[in-house]
Scaffold this motif. Structure first.
Motif, short mmCIF file in Angstrom:
data_model
loop_
_atom_site.label_atom_id
_atom_site.label_comp_id
_atom_site.label_asym_id
_atom_site.label_seq_id
_atom_site.Cartn_x
_atom_site.Cartn_y
_atom_site.Cartn_z
N ILE A 52 0.87 -1.18 0.00
CA ILE A 52 0.00 0.00 0.00
C ILE A 52 0.90 1.23 0.00
CG2 ILE A 52 -1.73 1.30 1.29
CD1 ILE A 52 -2.88 -1.35 2.22
N ALA A 53 0.93 1.90 -1.12
CA ALA A 53 1.89 2.98 -1.34
C ALA A 53 1.43 4.31 -0.78
CB ALA A 53 2.19 3.12 -2.84
N GLU A 54 0.14 4.53 -0.75
CA GLU A 54 -0.38 5.82 -0.31
C GLU A 54 -1.85 5.63 0.05
OE1 GLU A 54 0.07 8.88 1.27
OE2 GLU A 54 1.69 8.99 -0.23
N GLY A 55 -2.35 6.47 0.95
CA GLY A 55 -3.77 6.43 1.30
C GLY A 55 -4.02 5.69 2.60
N TRP A 56 -5.29 5.54 2.92
CA TRP A 56 -5.68 4.93 4.19
C TRP A 56 -6.97 4.15 4.02
CZ3 TRP A 56 -4.21 3.55 8.84
CH2 TRP A 56 -5.15 3.33 9.84
N ILE A 57 -6.94 2.87 4.33
CA ILE A 57 -8.15 2.04 4.30
C ILE A 57 -8.28 1.24 5.59
CG2 ILE A 57 -8.74 1.79 1.86
CD1 ILE A 57 -6.28 -0.49 3.67
N GLY A 58 -7.59 1.68 6.64
CA GLY A 58 -7.67 1.01 7.92
C GLY A 58 -6.31 0.51 8.37
N GLY A 59 -6.31 -0.15 9.53
CA GLY A 59 -5.07 -0.64 10.10
C GLY A 59 -4.63 -1.96 9.53
#
Length: 284
Positions: A52-59
């Motif tokens: 996951i290179a960038e961003g946020w979708i949770g832990g």
């Protein structure tokens, strides 16, 4: 202000990946139930190796599942829809982690929050490259018609002007770099068609096979190709390499005119492009 910086980094990474032609996927949270750290609309960029290179979708509970789905989406060239749920809920519904039903792949959420999250993962792949060897009627018709099929087109033929961003292979000039036919961007699918039609056939075949592609096709009869293959083998080329060439090129639609032949070749390329099977493109 934090949100603005986050969006700037996200868009900057997207632009960079598109510029280099590197394949990636965008994961978007579309639905959450109960407590989850990411909410609907959250996005992340996933690379081909699952990073996951960038961003946020949770832990960590979500990142592993999303990384695997992103890598799978890029490899197959098809979107993925994953539903991350706590183990008790999966068991109650009779679903095993990793199982797919009606296009939804289920994964276990081991986080203490016990929330559920649905995520859509869409691959973003570089445009496939079509390299056409030759400058005759079929080659011209093929390059013209291919412009309507979202293919990056390159015509390689003797006599074309050689520039600083080009290289020569067996007398055929090939552009290089991410947008060139000679050296495709990482992950870009490549289709090569030898349409020399009597003008540099042997050199064209040598150059096409040296360039490397998942699909190499020759415009001409089986008998003509067999004769050329014999000469090339006698000259030292391996028979296994020539066995990869699809001859004659295209699907059999009883084509006669250059435009019809070009249509048959593009029909074959579309079929190979859409079947998702990268290892099944070579024909003999």
């Amino acid at each position: 202000m934090i949100t603005a910086r986050f969006e700037d980094r996200f868009e900057s990474r997207l632009s960079s990946l598109r510029a280099t032609g590197e394949p990636f996927a965008i994961a978007t949270v579309v639905r959450t139930v109960d407590a989850t750290s990411a909410k609907p609309g959250a996005k992340a960029i996933v690379l081909a190796d699952g990073t996951i290179a960038e961003g946020w979708i949770g832990g960590g509970c979500a990142r592993s599942a999303v990384g695997k789905a992103g890598a799978a989406a890029i490899k197959a060239g098809q979107p993925q829809f994953i539903s991350l749920r706590p183990e008790e809920l999966l068991a109650a519904e009779g679903v095993a982690p990793g199982e797919e039903r009606a296009g939804v792949r289920f994964a276990r959420n081991g986080c203490p929050s016990k929330g559920s999250m649905d995520i859509f993962v869409e691959p973003v792949l570089p445009r496939p490259r079509l390299v056409v060897f030759g400058a005759g009627p079929v080659a011209m018709a093929l390059c013209d018609l291919a412009g309507r099929f979202d293919l990056h087109r390159t015509m390689a033929a003797p006599g074309l002007t050689e520039g600083p961003a080009e290289r020569v292979q067996d007398g055929f000039v090939l552009p290089t770099g991410a947008e060139g036919g000679g050296e495709a961007a990482p992950g870009a699918r490549r289709f090569i068609v030898v349409a020399t039609q009597g003008k540099g056939d042997e050199a064209g075949l040598r150059a096409a096979l040296a360039a490397g592609a998942e699909h190499v096709a020759f415009v001409g009869s089986r008998r003509k190709f067999a004769t050329l293959a014999e000469r090339l083998i006698a000259g030292g080329m391996e028979a296994e390499a020539l066995a990869r060439v699809k001859a004659p090129a295209g699907v059999n639609i009883h084509a006669i005119t250059p435009e019809e032949i070009a249509l048959s070749i593009l029909a074959e390329i579309v079929m190979l492009r859409r079947d998702g099977g990268r290892g099944e493109a070579h024909g003999g």
